[in-house]
Design a protein around this motif. Structure first.
Motif, mmCIF file in Angstrom:
data_model
loop_
_atom_site.group_PDB
_atom_site.id
_atom_site.type_symbol
_atom_site.label_atom_id
_atom_site.label_comp_id
_atom_site.label_asym_id
_atom_site.label_seq_id
_atom_site.Cartn_x
_atom_site.Cartn_y
_atom_site.Cartn_z
ATOM 1 N N LEU A 1 -5.873 8.812 3.027
ATOM 2 C CA LEU A 1 -5.175 8.861 4.004
ATOM 3 C C LEU A 1 -3.739 9.257 3.643
ATOM 4 C CD1 LEU A 1 -6.746 5.056 4.105
ATOM 5 C CD2 LEU A 1 -7.268 6.978 5.695
ATOM 6 N N ALA B 1 0.044 8.818 5.462
ATOM 7 C CA ALA B 1 0.838 7.851 6.265
ATOM 8 C C ALA B 1 1.674 8.894 7.115
ATOM 9 C CB ALA B 1 2.205 7.331 5.421
ATOM 10 N N ARG C 1 0.732 -1.017 -0.209
ATOM 11 C CA ARG C 1 0.063 0.215 0.070
ATOM 12 C C ARG C 1 0.703 1.030 -0.062
ATOM 13 N NH1 ARG C 1 -3.024 -3.172 -0.915
ATOM 14 N NH2 ARG C 1 -4.649 -3.971 0.183
ATOM 15 N N TRP D 1 3.896 2.835 11.466
ATOM 16 C CA TRP D 1 3.485 3.907 10.484
ATOM 17 C C TRP D 1 2.267 3.879 11.360
ATOM 18 C CZ3 TRP D 1 5.361 7.291 7.164
ATOM 19 C CH2 TRP D 1 6.769 7.637 7.120
ATOM 20 N N ARG D 2 1.482 4.684 10.962
ATOM 21 C CA ARG D 2 -0.311 4.886 10.528
ATOM 22 C C ARG D 2 -0.754 5.677 10.215
ATOM 23 N NH1 ARG D 2 -2.408 9.351 14.442
ATOM 24 N NH2 ARG D 2 -0.804 10.316 15.147
ATOM 25 N N LEU D 3 -2.077 5.386 9.797
ATOM 26 C CA LEU D 3 -2.665 6.415 8.665
ATOM 27 C C LEU D 3 -3.804 6.963 9.279
ATOM 28 C CD1 LEU D 3 -3.439 2.865 6.153
ATOM 29 C CD2 LEU D 3 -1.632 4.963 6.035
ATOM 30 N N THR E 1 3.255 10.666 2.557
ATOM 31 C CA THR E 1 3.647 10.946 4.090
ATOM 32 C C THR E 1 2.897 12.839 4.021
ATOM 33 O OG1 THR E 1 5.619 11.792 3.050
ATOM 34 C CG2 THR E 1 5.609 9.502 3.961
ATOM 35 N N TYR F 1 1.562 5.225 -0.104
ATOM 36 C CA TYR F 1 0.305 6.748 0.982
ATOM 37 C C TYR F 1 1.662 7.605 1.013
ATOM 38 C CZ TYR F 1 -2.709 2.934 2.385
ATOM 39 O OH TYR F 1 -3.944 2.296 2.578
#
Ligand code: ZN
Ligand code: ZN
Length: 143
Positions: free
Chosen positions: A105, A107, A68, A96-98, A72, A70
């Motif tokens: 979204l 990251a 995936r 990491w979190r979304l 930043t 994403y």
């Protein structure tokens, strides 16, 4: 940072205000953070709103695994694993979190506060990447 006051100086960051910098200083700062956090994935192409064609899920260029990708908070991109894991199973540098934003979204590296052991985090794909385990140079020299 360089004291320049021209039209390129503006607030940077997708979430909140990361810094107020001119374009050149921002690129330098973003590159530094990206290198430190490992956000070195190729950006996803912009989705074409006119066509509803199926877009292939992104794959790691090194090992071919599905990832995936994403953005930043600093306009660099990171390849993350497709599934969350409890924090206790993920080394801190891969956590990491979304964060949902108006633009989709984003990251964000989990840092500062230690997550609870059972908290789900999204691991960096490199944690699983076969190519990475083959001793790829991570820029830190011998360990
Ligand atoms: Zn500057
Ligand atoms: Zn890989």
């Amino acid at each position: 940072m360089c004291g320049k006051r021209d039209a390129t100086v503006r607030g940077r960051g997708r979430i909140g205000l990361l810094a107020e910098l001119c374009e050149a200083c921002w690129q330098r700062l973003a590159n530094d953070i990206a290198e430190e956090e490992g956000a070195t994935a190729a950006p996803l192409p912009d989705p074409d709103p006119d066509t509803m064609t199926w877009i292939e899920p992104p794959a790691c260029p090194e090992c071919g695994a599905e990832v995936r990708v994403y953005p930043t908070n600093y306009d660099r991109w990171v390849s993350l694993a497709t599934r969350e894991r409890p924090a206790k199973d993920v080394p801190p540098r891969y956590r990491w979190r979304l964060v949902p934003t108006a633009g989709g979204l984003v990251a964000v590296r989990v840092r500062g506060i230690e997550p609870l052991l059972g908290d789900p985090v999204v691991p960096d794909h490199r944690m699983f990447c076969v190519a990475e385990e083959d001793g790829a140079d991570d820029g830190w020299g011998a360990r």
